[in-house]
Design a protein around this motif. Structure first.
Motif, PDB file in Angstrom:
ATOM      1  N   SER A 159      -8.036  -1.036  -1.380  1.00 44.97           N
ATOM      2  CA  SER A 159      -6.512  -1.223  -1.429  1.00 44.97           C
ATOM      3  C   SER A 159      -6.078  -2.363  -2.251  1.00 44.97           C
ATOM      4  O   SER A 159      -5.631  -3.395  -1.675  1.00 44.97           O
ATOM      5  N   GLN A 184       0.548   2.841  -3.797  1.00 41.29           N
ATOM      6  CA  GLN A 184      -0.556   3.751  -3.838  1.00 41.29           C
ATOM      7  C   GLN A 184      -0.510   5.343  -3.798  1.00 41.29           C
ATOM      8  O   GLN A 184       0.825   5.282  -3.467  1.00 41.29           O
ATOM      9  N   THR A 221      -5.374   3.735   4.172  1.00 44.40           N
ATOM     10  CA  THR A 221      -5.592   2.473   4.395  1.00 44.40           C
ATOM     11  C   THR A 221      -5.879   2.062   5.551  1.00 44.40           C
ATOM     12  O   THR A 221      -5.163   2.253   6.594  1.00 44.40           O
ATOM     13  N   ALA A 270       0.789  -1.100  -0.016  1.00 37.82           N
ATOM     14  CA  ALA A 270      -0.200  -0.170   0.006  1.00 37.82           C
ATOM     15  C   ALA A 270       0.754   1.350  -0.021  1.00 37.82           C
ATOM     16  O   ALA A 270       0.800   2.255  -0.577  1.00 37.82           O
TER      17      ALA A 270
END
Length: 317
Positions: free
Chosen positions: A248, A196, A202, A192
């Protein structure tokens, strides 16, 4: 009919009137104050009824029963975990309970069960927020794995953990199971953070649960059983992750990769390195734990490198 002198034979079943019964001359080896006519059929030592246990032939004293249990080799799984008659997945239950308790706290703080993330202080402090990681708030990496966005998110994850976690815990054993779970959680956080948007937030146990999906697939392959059903489940979840905004995907993929790699290292690497002592041997345990640690360290290195990039991106010295 009486004999001369007026004495007759004693009545059947015991001595005559006024004659005390004969007590056994031996006493229990564990209770010296207890006379007994019984003995262990294995060691021949006298024992009272309390100290004897039924056996296939006769009865054994508790000392012989205990010695026999030590001589019996425990049945172990492919991961070296000891199997018991009734297995209770305590680690899975504790993980579920922890997530439920954390959710209850966030819901109470926000005064809204459906929108528990705002304005919950715990949610704000524990969510996987890249800027917070850049500031050194590394506790978010673990804490975010116990947060959930609303009751549906919580229910779906806890149901998956209950279904998959029990089987994986049974095969891997409690300590290895927790180690794989935490490693998958680290892998999800690494994915993540690395892939991301740096402004995203998240939370959830999904990354660790995806890691258990991968662990279950490796277990089935090691048992020479078809991993097809778990592959279908993984594919469905990946499609859902891609199709629904806000999920996610890279956190899921990071957890899946870490859990799969850690379990593969635990179940296959000892054999690849020539271990012949079985999964319970000291060398197999060492190699297995080393494999899990290697995956966890790799995830931590990714997190560390990404943290340096984030600090530069956000202008922290």
């Amino acid at each position: 009919m009486n004999t001369p002198g007026g004495w007759g034979p004693p009545p059947p079943g015991g001595p005559g009137p006024g004659v005390p019964p004969q007590l056994p001359s031996q006493v229990c080896v564990r209770h010296p104050n207890r006379p007994t006519a019984l003995a262990c059929t294995r060691c021949d030592r006298p024992a009272c009824p309390e100290c004897l246990r039924p056996a296939a032939v006769g009865q054994h004293c508790v000392d012989c029963v205990r010695a026999g249990q030590r001589d019996v080799r425990p049945v172990r799984t492919i991961a070296g975990a000891t199997t018991r008659g009734t297995f209770v997945p305590y680690a899975t239950y504790v993980l579920i309970a922890a997530s439920v308790i954390v959710f209850a706290i966030t819901a109470a703080q926000s005064s809204d069960v459906m929108n528990n993330q705002s304005p919950s202080r715990l949610f704000a402090d524990w969510a996987l927020w890249p800027r917070g990681i850049a500031q050194g708030e590394f506790y978010r990496i673990i804490g975010s794995g116990f947060l959930h966005f609303g009751p549906i998110h919580l229910a779906v994850n806890m149901l998956a953990l209950y279904i998959i976690g029990r089987d994986v815990e049974h095969i891997l054993g409690r300590s290895r199971y927790v180690a794989v779970y935490v490693t998958a959680l680290l892998g999800g956080a690494a994915g993540a953070l690395a892939l991301q948007d740096s402004l995203s937030v998240t939370a959830g146990a999904s990354g660790a649960i995806y890691g258990l999906f991968g662990a279950q697939a490796i277990i089935l392959i090691r048992l020479r059983q078809s991993p097809g059903p778990i592959f279908v489940l993984i594919a469905i979840n990946v499609i859902i992750s891609v199709s629904i905004p806000g999920i996610s995907l890279w956190g899921h993929m990071g957890g899946l990769a870490a859990g799969t790699a850690a379990t593969a290292g635990l179940l296959f690497v000892p054999g690849w390195l020539g271990n012949t002592g079985g999964p319970s041997s000291s060398s197999a345990r060492l190699i297995g734990w080393g494999s899990i640690a290697a995956v966890a360290v790799f995830a931590l290195v990714v997190i560390a490198l990404r943290t340096l990039q984030l600090r530069s991106e956000f202008g922290y010295s």
